[in-house]
Structures are given as C-alpha cells and as structure tokens.
Design an enzyme around this catalytic site. Structure first.
Site, PDB file in Angstrom:
ATOM      1  CB  SER A 110      -2.078  39.130 -13.605  1.00  0.00           C
ATOM      2  OG  SER A 110      -3.125  39.228 -12.672  1.00  0.00           O
ATOM      3  CG  ASP A 166      -1.406  36.098 -10.651  1.00  0.00           C
ATOM      4  OD1 ASP A 166      -2.576  36.281 -11.044  1.00  0.00           O
ATOM      5  OD2 ASP A 166      -0.711  36.998 -10.145  1.00  0.00           O
ATOM      6  CG  ASP A 217      -3.223  38.427  -8.105  1.00  0.00           C
ATOM      7  OD1 ASP A 217      -4.035  38.040  -8.972  1.00  0.00           O
ATOM      8  OD2 ASP A 217      -2.367  39.310  -8.313  1.00  0.00           O
TER       9      ASP A 217
END
Length: 462
Positions: free
Chosen positions: A106, A252, A254
């Site tokens: 992340s 990533d 998100d």
C-alpha cells in the site's frame, strides 16, 4: 523487527532474517497457511485463487513465490499481474474464485511489501480468519500434495480494462456530464500500477490528462502516502498547466486524494465526504467511516437525512459495519471510498468517477466545492513504540482521566469533546501509536495533539 502480522495482512521489509522480515521463506509459509485456510472453508473442492500485484520493485519476485507456493498446495491460479487492489478484489468474484492474494504494501516505502488476503467475496479476511492463518503459519504443520495434485495456472490476464468498464457502467457515474466539462486533470500515480489505470479512466471520461509519475517502475518519485507534504510537485504542475484539479493515488490505488485548481489540498479526509455528498443526494441512507475519520461525514450524512456510524479502524471493520447498518456509502478518512453498488472495497477508480460526476454537475471549481463542506482540521501524529511504552497502560490511564467525556474504546481510545476529538491507537501496519486529533482550526488540532502526546510521555516517564 519489521514483519507485522495483522488483519491488514502480512507486511514487512524485503531481505534480512526469516521471521524478522518478509523473506522468501516467510512468503512461502504464510501463503501455505492461507491456502490451508481456504481449503478448510471449502472442503473437497478444487480451489482457485487470484493473484495481483502493484508495481513495487519486489512485486515480481514475491508474486512468483506466491504463485509457485499455491500451485504446490494444489491450488489453481488466476494471475492478473499488475493490478490495483480493488481490481484484484473484483477479479476474485468475476472468476468465481475461492480467494485472492494482493501483493502490495500500500502506502509503505519501496523496501516494504505485503500479502493482503481475500475471501471468496473479494473482501479481506475476518479477524478470526486472519488469526487462523497466523496460527497455522506458526505451527508449520504443512503437507503438500503429490505430483498428480499440484495446481495449474488457469490464466494470465489483465483485469484493468474490465475494472474501468465496471466503474463507468455505474448508474451514478454520468460519463456524458463529465465529458461535457472537459476537465484538465493532472494525475500522480507515484510510479506504480495507478499509472496504468488512472489516465485511461480519465481519458474515457473525456478529460485532458497530464501524467505525472505514471511509469509503473516501482521507483516511487516521492513518499507514496498521499499526504500534503508529499504532494508539492503535483501542486506546482497544476498551477503551471492551469489544470482544473489534480488526482493522487497510492501504489495500489485504494486511496484517493484531490488537489485544487490553485494547488491547495482538497484534503484526503474530504474525498469520502464529497463522494458521500453526491451519492446521498440521489439515495438517502446510512454512512460509515472509522473512528479516525472526520466529523464532516457525519454532518453531511445528517444534512441528507441519513445516519452516520463509526467503526474500528481497518477496512474489514468498516465493511462489517456497512453491511450491519446497510450503508449506501462508506470508507476511511485516508481517501478510501467504499461504494457497495460495485463492491465492498476501497476503490480510487470508483471514487474518482463519482467525484468528477459530482464536480461536473455542481458546476463549481474545486475550491468552491470544498468551501461547501464543514471546515475541520486534522492533525495526524505518531509516537514510535519503545519498550518503555505500555500501550494498554497508556489507554487505561487516559480513559480514567477523561471518564466524564464521551469515550469510545472499540479501537484504542477516542474521546469526543464538544468542539474536537482525539483518537489514540496502536497501528495495525507500523510499530507506532497514532495520535489523531480534529478541531475547527489547525492550531487547535495541533495543540490538542501535543497535549495528549505530553500526557502519554508523562504516563510513561519519557
């Protein structure tokens, strides 16, 4: 020790000693344990698991280890290659797979990587399931199938285009309205997988795109967490290019942050607030965010006639609460938008498409839109953990001191004062205590944070 095991996955730095860092042995061990968990949940079935990864430097190496281990466990693999976290989640359900592994750390720096573990719904494992994986990994009681039972790679195919199509097909995404505004957008994808999907999504929405750090090399151009101090480059480019806005995603994809047309921050806490404002204007309902997120979501939700609920920190906890209360929109104040109409996962593509529809239809500039929301200011601080700090003792002492206030201890300790709040918790992903505060001015938020940092140090005799 930098191997961190939590409901957020198995996360660590590459290299070093097994058990202390994310080494090849650790990858194999945790992947095997995860495959055993999925097998327990699906007795007698031939299993299929999806693998996707971000563009970080160690991604290919870790993905090869994960794929080989799953095959050795007798599991078939669908490998979607360079793919966002939400795209991998969607691929699980699209392929009717039994689970998925996302290889991404992340927002963590380049030396980190992680295994994020999904169930057959394309959602993160529950706390109980995560603990079961950790327990089996520690036992190392592994038995692998013989040659006739090994798995096969079912397919190697990208899911990125399908993800974009699914987002654009959502009823509340008005592609024509966005195209009519002809937005000029600078997008910073921090040289990861967002560089593949975000420019394409924006062009499909009729935007003129200025790409910044969109080569998926894994060599992050700046600290990959989309916080204001890391976004000076895009702010300058927006002003220079006379763009309408800037869009920033983490490695990533998100998490989603916006930058205004004048180079100031829209502020990532307000990503979810703005998207929720748009969704709730078409469908009244409940919302959820975690305890560390802004009060602004509560204010906007109540303005639309809905009810706001808070969950413990962590996407799996937000999703559980959203399902419990039937929320129409939810997420986290770190720029994570969860829109159940598509799937229960933080998704920067969904957030971008809904936000741009909102911006197009309201006819405002970014700064004008931001001014329509309640003005709160967050101060996000942390204290590095040392042996001298007993987190449980700290929280007990603080709770006792503020027993007369509105206190929530479902995740660390949150104290809601009339005009501000503080949330103290041990991080799931880093060896730190987070000290988050929010108030109606930055000075007040910073002062509140320093006050509690001082109290923690006093309790610990630091």
């Amino acid at each position: 020790m930098t191997l961190i095991k939590s409901i957020s996955g198995i996360r660590g730095t590459i290299g070093g000693h097994a058990g202390d860092n994310l080494t090849p042995l650790d990858v194999v061990k945790f992947t095997t344990a995860y495959a055993r968990l999925i097998a327990e949940r699906n007795p007698g079935r031939k299993l299929t698991i999806v693998i996707g990864r971000d563009a970080r430097i160690s991604g290919e190496m870790v993905a090869n280890l994960v794929e080989g281990t799953l095959l050795g466990c007798g599991v078939d693999v669908v490998n979607v290659g360079l793919c966002t976290t939400p795209g991998t989640e969607l691929a699980v359900t699209a392929h009717k797979a039994d689970g998925g592994i996302i290889i991404t750390a992340s927002h963590n720096p380049r030396q980190w990587n992680a295994l994020k573990l999904l169930n057959g719904e394309g959602e993160f494992l529950s706390d109980a399931e995560g603990k079961r994986v950790l327990a089996m990994a520690e036992e190392e009681d592994f038995a692998y199938p013989e040659i006739g039972g090994i798995g096969h790679v079912v397919s190697r195919e990208s899911y990125n285009e399908r993800h974009i199509e699914q987002v654009l097909a959502l009823p509340l995404v008005d592609v024509e309205a966005v195209r009519a505004r002809k937005f000029k957008v600078v997008v910073d994808a921090v040289n990861s997988v967002g560089g593949i999907v975000m420019p394409e999504l924006l062009r499909r929405l009729g935007c003129e795109v200025v790409e910044l750090n969109c080569e998926p090399t894994g060599e992050f151009a700046h600290n990959p967490e989309p916080l204001p101090q890391n976004l000076t480059q895009i702010a300058q480019v927006i002003v220079r290019e006379k763009a309408d806005l800037g869009i920033v995603v983490d490695p990533d994809v998100d998490r989603l942050a916006f930058v205004n047309e004048d180079g100031t921050m829209f502020v990532e806490e307000y990503t979810l607030v703005a998207v929720a404002d748009y969704v709730l204007s078409h469908k009244v309902g409940n919302t959820v965010s975690n305890l560390s997120s802004s009060r602004a979501l509560r204010d906007v939700t109540e303005r639309h006639g809905g009810r706001y609920y808070a969950s413990a920190v962590g996407e799996v906890n937000v999703v559980a609460k959203m399902k419990e209360v039937g929320a129409v929109i939810g997420g986290e104040g770190n720029g994570g938008v969860i829109y159940p109409e598509l799937h229960y996962g933080r998704d920067a593509l969904v957030g971008t498409a809904l936000f741009l529809t909102h911006l197009a239809k309201c006819g405002m500039t970014m700064t004008q839109l931001r001014a329509t929301y309640p003005a709160y200011y967050a101060s996000k601080n942390k204290i590095e953990l040392t042996p001298a700090i007993d987190v449980d003792k700290v929280l007990r002492e603080i709770k006792a001191r503020y027993a007369g206030e509105k206190v929530n201890d479902i995740d660390g300790l949150k104290i809601d004062f009339a005009e501000n709040w503080v949330h103290l918790r041990k991080s799931n992903t880093e060896p730190i205590i987070r000290v988050y505060t929010e108030a109606k001015s930055m000075e007040e938020a910073d002062a509140l944070a320093q006050r509690f940092i001082g109290e923690i140090k006093q309790i610990c005799n630091l």
